[in-house]
Design a protein around this motif. Structure first.
Motif, short mmCIF file in Angstrom:
data_model
loop_
_atom_site.label_atom_id
_atom_site.label_comp_id
_atom_site.label_asym_id
_atom_site.label_seq_id
_atom_site.Cartn_x
_atom_site.Cartn_y
_atom_site.Cartn_z
N PHE A 30 0.82 -1.21 0.00
CA PHE A 30 0.00 0.00 0.00
C PHE A 30 0.85 1.26 0.00
O PHE A 30 1.83 1.38 0.74
CB PHE A 30 -0.93 0.02 1.22
CG PHE A 30 -1.63 1.33 1.41
CD1 PHE A 30 -2.66 1.71 0.54
CD2 PHE A 30 -1.25 2.21 2.41
CE1 PHE A 30 -3.29 2.94 0.69
CE2 PHE A 30 -1.87 3.44 2.57
CZ PHE A 30 -2.90 3.80 1.70
N LYS A 31 0.43 2.20 -0.85
CA LYS A 31 1.01 3.55 -0.91
C LYS A 31 -0.15 4.53 -0.83
O LYS A 31 -1.09 4.42 -1.61
CB LYS A 31 1.70 3.80 -2.25
CG LYS A 31 2.89 2.98 -2.54
CD LYS A 31 3.30 3.22 -3.99
CE LYS A 31 4.75 3.51 -4.07
NZ LYS A 31 5.18 3.93 -5.40
N PRO A 32 -0.11 5.51 0.08
CA PRO A 32 -1.21 6.48 0.14
C PRO A 32 -1.21 7.43 -1.06
O PRO A 32 -2.21 8.07 -1.34
CB PRO A 32 -0.96 7.24 1.44
CG PRO A 32 0.45 6.99 1.79
CD PRO A 32 0.85 5.70 1.15
N THR A 36 4.85 8.36 -2.92
CA THR A 36 5.40 7.91 -1.64
C THR A 36 5.89 6.47 -1.73
O THR A 36 5.57 5.74 -2.66
CB THR A 36 4.34 8.00 -0.52
OG1 THR A 36 3.28 7.10 -0.83
CG2 THR A 36 3.83 9.41 -0.35
N SER A 38 5.94 2.56 -0.51
CA SER A 38 4.95 1.63 0.01
C SER A 38 5.23 1.45 1.51
O SER A 38 6.30 1.82 2.02
CB SER A 38 5.07 0.28 -0.70
OG SER A 38 6.27 -0.38 -0.32
N PHE A 39 4.27 0.87 2.21
CA PHE A 39 4.47 0.58 3.64
C PHE A 39 5.71 -0.30 3.80
O PHE A 39 6.54 -0.06 4.68
CB PHE A 39 3.22 -0.13 4.20
CG PHE A 39 3.23 -0.32 5.69
CD1 PHE A 39 2.89 0.72 6.54
CD2 PHE A 39 3.55 -1.55 6.24
CE1 PHE A 39 2.89 0.55 7.91
CE2 PHE A 39 3.55 -1.73 7.62
CZ PHE A 39 3.22 -0.68 8.46
N GLN A 118 5.01 8.22 9.92
CA GLN A 118 4.44 8.05 8.58
C GLN A 118 3.73 6.70 8.48
O GLN A 118 2.64 6.60 7.92
CB GLN A 118 5.54 8.14 7.52
CG GLN A 118 6.15 9.51 7.40
CD GLN A 118 7.36 9.51 6.49
OE1 GLN A 118 8.12 8.55 6.43
NE2 GLN A 118 7.54 10.63 5.78
N ALA A 119 4.36 5.67 9.04
CA ALA A 119 3.77 4.33 8.98
C ALA A 119 2.41 4.28 9.69
O ALA A 119 1.48 3.61 9.23
CB ALA A 119 4.72 3.30 9.58
N THR A 121 0.35 6.70 9.85
CA THR A 121 -0.59 7.35 8.93
C THR A 121 -1.02 6.37 7.84
O THR A 121 -2.20 6.34 7.46
CB THR A 121 0.06 8.61 8.30
OG1 THR A 121 0.41 9.50 9.37
CG2 THR A 121 -0.89 9.31 7.35
N TYR A 122 -0.10 5.56 7.35
CA TYR A 122 -0.45 4.54 6.35
C TYR A 122 -1.51 3.59 6.93
O TYR A 122 -2.46 3.22 6.24
CB TYR A 122 0.78 3.72 5.96
CG TYR A 122 1.75 4.36 5.01
CD1 TYR A 122 2.05 5.73 5.04
CD2 TYR A 122 2.41 3.59 4.07
CE1 TYR A 122 2.97 6.29 4.18
CE2 TYR A 122 3.33 4.14 3.20
CZ TYR A 122 3.60 5.49 3.25
OH TYR A 122 4.52 6.04 2.39
N CYS A 125 -4.83 5.25 6.88
CA CYS A 125 -5.36 5.30 5.50
C CYS A 125 -6.02 3.97 5.12
O CYS A 125 -6.87 3.94 4.24
CB CYS A 125 -4.24 5.61 4.51
SG CYS A 125 -3.63 7.31 4.56
N GLN A 126 -5.63 2.91 5.78
CA GLN A 126 -6.22 1.59 5.54
C GLN A 126 -7.35 1.27 6.53
O GLN A 126 -7.84 0.15 6.57
CB GLN A 126 -5.14 0.50 5.63
CG GLN A 126 -4.15 0.53 4.49
CD GLN A 126 -4.81 0.12 3.19
OE1 GLN A 126 -5.30 -0.99 3.04
NE2 GLN A 126 -4.87 1.06 2.25
#
Length: 135
Positions: A30-32, A36, A38-39, A118-119, A121-122, A125-126
């Motif tokens: 996943f990339k928001p 960016t 990916s996770f 940041q992670a 936030t990922y 987003c999921q």
């Protein structure tokens, strides 16, 4: 001082690994946003950053920024990340904790914290609530 650094490192390790395991393995790509990482890439970067900072700041052995090939799946990435923490822990256990080492240690933690944020936030987003922060 060494005991305090090791305790702080263990807290960072546990929280980072909890964040890493909160993302389902099939969502590691996943990339928001297309611009960016990916996770998976993000966690790999944290791991490499730990070892690079360890070389340059803790062991004070200058190393070029030359990341290895990115790990390809959740299990391998989490293993790489954990081993990176192991390397840093071993170094802290075995070096004199002078002022340079202490500053380097906290610079390393700052890098981890920046990207771990940041992670989280990922994860959001999921639709995943990040693990509760521990300190």
């Amino acid at each position: 001082m060494k005991a305090q650094l090791l305790s702080t490192l263990e807290n960072a390790r546990q929280y980072t690994m909890n964040v890493a395991s909160a993302m389902p393995a099939d969502n590691y790509a996943f990339k928001p946003d297309t611009a960016t990482w990916s996770f998976n890439d993000l966690l790999h970067h944290i791991g490499y950053g730990i070892t690079w900072c360890n070389d340059n700041y803790i062991l004070q052995q200058p190393a070029d920024w030359n990341p290895p090939t990115v790990t390809k799946d959740a299990a391998t990435t989490q293993e790489y990340l954990s081993k990176s923490f192991d390397i840093l822990q071993k170094s802290i256990e075995n070096v004199d904790t002078d002022e340079k080492v202490i500053h380097g240690f906290y610079a390393t933690l700052d890098h981890i914290t920046h990207h771990r944020g940041q992670a989280t936030t990922y994860l959001r987003c999921q639709g995943i609530t990040p693990p509760e922060y521990t300190y």
